[in-house]
Design a protein around this motif. Sequence first.
Motif, mmCIF file in Angstrom:
data_model
loop_
_atom_site.group_PDB
_atom_site.id
_atom_site.type_symbol
_atom_site.label_atom_id
_atom_site.label_comp_id
_atom_site.label_asym_id
_atom_site.label_seq_id
_atom_site.Cartn_x
_atom_site.Cartn_y
_atom_site.Cartn_z
ATOM 1 N N ASN A 90 2.281 -8.431 -12.525
ATOM 2 C CA ASN A 90 0.923 -7.931 -12.681
ATOM 3 C C ASN A 90 0.225 -8.750 -13.763
ATOM 4 N N LEU A 91 -1.055 -9.013 -13.565
ATOM 5 C CA LEU A 91 -1.805 -9.800 -14.542
ATOM 6 C C LEU A 91 -2.044 -9.030 -15.834
ATOM 7 N N GLY A 92 -1.917 -7.696 -15.772
ATOM 8 C CA GLY A 92 -2.251 -6.865 -16.932
ATOM 9 C C GLY A 92 -1.053 -6.300 -17.669
ATOM 10 N N LYS B 20 6.864 -10.703 -24.245
ATOM 11 C CA LYS B 20 6.063 -11.760 -24.871
ATOM 12 C C LYS B 20 6.734 -13.119 -24.753
ATOM 13 N N ARG B 21 8.057 -13.138 -24.703
ATOM 14 C CA ARG B 21 8.776 -14.420 -24.668
ATOM 15 C C ARG B 21 8.870 -14.987 -23.259
ATOM 16 N N PHE B 22 8.914 -14.102 -22.261
ATOM 17 C CA PHE B 22 8.843 -14.571 -20.875
ATOM 18 C C PHE B 22 7.793 -13.705 -20.188
ATOM 19 N N THR B 23 6.601 -14.262 -20.029
ATOM 20 C CA THR B 23 5.443 -13.507 -19.586
ATOM 21 C C THR B 23 5.248 -13.557 -18.070
ATOM 22 N N GLN B 24 4.252 -12.812 -17.623
ATOM 23 C CA GLN B 24 3.886 -12.866 -16.207
ATOM 24 C C GLN B 24 3.460 -14.274 -15.809
#
Length: 391
Positions: free
Chosen positions: A53-55, A74-78
């Motif tokens: 999801n983008l959010g 935060k370390r591996f994001t979308q």
Amino acid sequence: MAWDAIILGAGAAGMMAAIEAGRRGRKVLVIDHARAAGEKIRISGGGRCNFTNLGIAPERFLSQNPRFALSALKRFTQWDFIARINAAGIAWHEKTLGQLFCDGPATQVVAMLLRDMERAGVTLWLDCAPGAIRQDDKGFALETPRGAQRARALVVATGGKSIPKIGATGLGYQIAGQFGLPVVETRPALVPLTFAEQELAWMRPLAGVSVAARVAAGRARFDEAVLFTHRGLSGPAILQASSYWREGDPILVDLAPGQDMAGALRAAKAAQGKTALRTVLGRWLPERLARHLEEAAGISGPMAELPGATLDRIAAQVNGWRLVPVGSEGYRTAEVTLGGVDTRALDGRTMEAKGVPGLFFIGEVVDVTGWLGGYNFQWAWSSGWAAGQAL
């Protein structure tokens, strides 16, 4: 045989952890009792896999400690996972509320992960149920149908109890208990809600009707579709609310969010007295629902003949329908499991058990549960990636 890491579970989190560890030169074995890897990925999103999801935001995850997920997310994001999807040539599109789906079948995502595992030198054993586990000063020993295996690290990526027909079990919680890790009470989440016969009798004629609504459970509010079924209520708004609902509590359903129905009905009575109630309601509601509200209230005359109290009663049912579910459809149809291995027992950066060196828990088995819409897959990717960096 000796390995650097044995990963229990060939789902989203397990495969991601295996890829990362393999790329770092680790000798990795992935074991799963299922006959195929990534079954939950395959069936997700109506077969299109709502892969992220983008959010992504911490407040969209439920946990005894919602901030626990922050480090991995935060370390591996979308955006990191989207980059992998793009690199694999998988076409995708955004639906509502930032939800990303494959244009083609979800099996593309499974194939990508399997291909990445193979390239990283990961060994995969399917149709292989893990047996007894014990720990010693050299790591972990695991009994399997293919013989005893040893590893310096053991990663539990066995998922939760949801959708048992594809092999979901409570094995991960049993392993946590074996090693003294606390488990937050589990329950079905993102699941349709069920009702007593009185409410069900009113809903049944509407089976198949979907309406854009607002559903509140406690302080949580969701503006999405509600679907009437033969067993109760489903649809995205209900599934979202189910994660916050508790037995004995009511839910509040607004079938026309943003619309002052009492004022609208009184205005229609004054301006269009010859019009039927169902016609007026049909401006905001599906025709079948508008007609059902009229019939269930025993109304047959035009708007001009309806007392103000009747209009207010109908308006209250539209804008403030209060219901007390008797339960949910359970793990059989729940998309995820709420609760799980207590995050207080885990290191948020590595997903390693604080008191058991070399033991990791990732994905759905952990007490981190996302909203509907790709959040739980992102937690799987992120937590799997985090563990993979530490193996």
